[in-house]
Design an enzyme around this catalytic site. Structure first.
Site, PDB file in Angstrom:
ATOM      1  N   GLY A  39       0.805  -1.221   0.000  1.00 20.02           N
ATOM      2  CA  GLY A  39       0.000   0.000   0.000  1.00 20.02           C
ATOM      3  C   GLY A  39       0.828   1.255   0.000  1.00 20.02           C
ATOM      4  O   GLY A  39       0.320   2.336  -0.294  1.00 20.02           O
ATOM      5  N   GLY A  40       2.106   1.128   0.333  1.00 15.71           N
ATOM      6  CA  GLY A  40       2.981   2.297   0.358  1.00 15.71           C
ATOM      7  C   GLY A  40       2.970   3.005   1.691  1.00 15.71           C
ATOM      8  O   GLY A  40       2.088   2.803   2.537  1.00 15.71           O
ATOM      9  N   CYS A  42       2.346   6.085   2.476  1.00 12.83           N
ATOM     10  CA  CYS A  42       1.210   6.975   2.732  1.00 12.83           C
ATOM     11  C   CYS A  42       0.075   6.227   3.416  1.00 12.83           C
ATOM     12  O   CYS A  42      -0.504   6.712   4.384  1.00 12.83           O
ATOM     13  CB  CYS A  42       0.722   7.592   1.424  1.00 12.83           C
ATOM     14  N   HIS A 444     -19.899  35.566   0.308  1.00 14.20           N
ATOM     15  CA  HIS A 444     -19.730  36.429   1.484  1.00 14.20           C
ATOM     16  C   HIS A 444     -20.799  36.079   2.518  1.00 14.20           C
ATOM     17  O   HIS A 444     -21.970  35.955   2.182  1.00 14.20           O
ATOM     18  CB  HIS A 444     -19.874  37.903   1.088  1.00 14.20           C
TER      19      HIS A 444
END
Length: 465
Positions: A39-40, A42, A444
């Site tokens: 999965g790495g 990260c 706004h």
């Protein structure tokens, strides 16, 4: 020896285009190698698990601030085990999904273990030797451990092993003053630990703009003890806990911090000591990061390196971009170049920090002080900022004077990692002009108004300082 069409070392961004490649070529046979859970970084021990911890910490901070709005709320208890287990169970499910994806595909052989080059295009994993004419090196990185006397004997945590904690440390000393220290300092202090950060650099978060570093240190000092410009000399064990002995690099004053645990957060280092790329004719720099050209090809033809392997920008989003460049060049035969002109980043501390593009110092070096302007606006000068009782949080944008080209942007304040995305897409247009942001309508009142108003609040560098 087994032969493959492609060998991929690392299961993070190196896998991004494997399935499209296999769809396009039904004969493609791929070997995938990872010494860790698939999965790495990260997924397994980096950005995803850490952010799963940081969101509960953010909730704690918001509850703690509620009194200033007339809301009297108290946190009865924090179940640290539950917070950690939520993270671990989620990550485990994702890892299991990755494993199953590999096991169900007959054209992928998944090897668990450390890969080592034996010769060009030839690797050994355990007792198995394999070869391929094309190799992707997305080998990740590992925590950098400073040579501090007594550190190994006393024991310490890293950003990897901290995820295994079952009990909340009563106190925590963090060695290092970068983004890992800021994020985990935020997390553990919100959970209830007494946290002390010891950074070697004169600035906390030294890679940020100096004024962001200064404000971050001041605001985060409300819940963390932050010591900057301190060299850690020694770590020892004592009856009270683990003792960190550090010296102020300017005054030579020595201080001692006693904590239940120590977290080492001094950056990342390469994995090439394991890989032995020199045996394959693959060049590395003096620190061990793999050298690549602008197309991300190594000194060995058809061997490509990206992600943490090159040591340039250790972010998952950069690795994803680089994987696309490698796919174009290695598979489609293009000559795509990697583009780092607008790499974004965020620090998920409290307050949050984000940036993209050049720093002020970089812009001055390239364009000259007379040819840039600084745009600056504080959150509390917007209606939404007043509603949120914000104080000194701000946006800083750097423009080229003549063209209104956005060179860089830096934010410290709520939702900085989201607000920066008003600017990131503009940096990927041909002229990087501020016009679209300046002339678009902003809702706004919203926090996004702080971005637009910054563009109308300009000053020369000399005026800004």
């Amino acid at each position: 020896m087994k032969e493959y069409d492609l060998i991929v070392i690392g299961t993070g961004s190196g896998m991004n285009y494997i399935y499209p490649m296999m769809d396009a070529n039904p004969e493609l046979k791929v070997a995938v190698i990872d010494k860790d859970e698939p999965g790495g970084i990260c997924l397994t021990r980096g950005c995803i698990p850490s952010k799963m911890l940081l969101y509960p910490a953010e909730l704690v901070r918001d509850i703690q601030k509620a009194y200033s709005f007339g809301i009297h709320a108290t946190i009865k208890t924090i179940d640290f085990k539950a917070v950690m287990e939520r993270m671990r169970s989620s990550i485990s499910r994702d890892i299991e999904g990755v494993k199953q994806g590999y096991s169900y595909n007959p054209r992928i052989d998944f090897y668990t273990g450390s890969a080592e080059f034996m010769a060009p295009y030839t690797l050994k994993i355990g007792e198995e030797t394999i070869t391929a004419k094309m190799i992707f090196l997305s080998i990740g990185s590992k925590p950098a451990i400073p040579p501090v006397r007594g550190l190994d004997e006393t024991g310490y945590l890293t950003s990897d092993t901290v995820l295994e904690l079952e009990e909340l440390p009563e106190s925590l000393a963090i060695i290092g003053g970068g983004y890992i220290a800021a994020e985990y300092g935020h997390f553990f202090s919100a959970m209830g630990s007494k946290v002390t950060v010891l950074g070697r650099n004169p600035f906390f978060l030294p890679n940020e703009e100096p004024e962001i570093s200064t404000l971050a240190k001041r605001m985060m000092s409300d819940y963390i003890d932050i010591l900057t410009n301190y060299e850690v000399l020694e770590v020892t064990s004592s009856d009270e806990g683990k003792k960190v002995i550090a010296k102020n690099r300017e005054t030579d004053e020595v201080t001692e911090i006693v904590a239940s645990e120590i977290l080492v957060a001094t950056g990342r280092s390469p994995n090439t000591d394991i890989l032995k790329p020199e045996k394959a004719g693959i060049e590395t720099d003096s620190r061990g990061w793999i050298k690549v050209n602008e197309h991300l090809e190594t000194s060995s033809k058809n061997v490509w390196a990206f992600g943490d392997a090159t040591g340039k920008y250790l972010f998952k989003h950069v690795a994803n971009h680089e994987s696309t460049v490698v796919y174009y060049n290695s598979v489609l035969g293009k000559k795509a170049k990697v583009d780092y002109h607008a790499v974004p980043h965020a620090v998920f501390s409290f307050p949050e920090i984000a940036g993209v593009g050049m720093s002020e110092a970089q812009a001055i070096k390239k364009y000259g002080e007379q040819d840039i302007v600084i745009c600056f606006y504080r959150f509390d000068e917007t209606a939404k900022g007043v509603a949120m009782s914000l104080q000194d949080e701000f946006v800083k944008i750097i423009l080229e004077t003549a063209t209104q080209k956005i060179l860089g942007a830096h934010i410290i304040g709520p939702h900085a990692s989201v607000l920066i995305h008003e600017i990131i897409p503009v940096l990927y247009t041909a002229d990087q002009s501020a016009d679209p942001i300046m002339h678009a309508m902003d809702i706004h009142p919203s926090l996004s108004e702080v971005i637009k108003r910054a563009f109308y609040s300009r000053m020369h560098v000399s005026e800004y300082h």
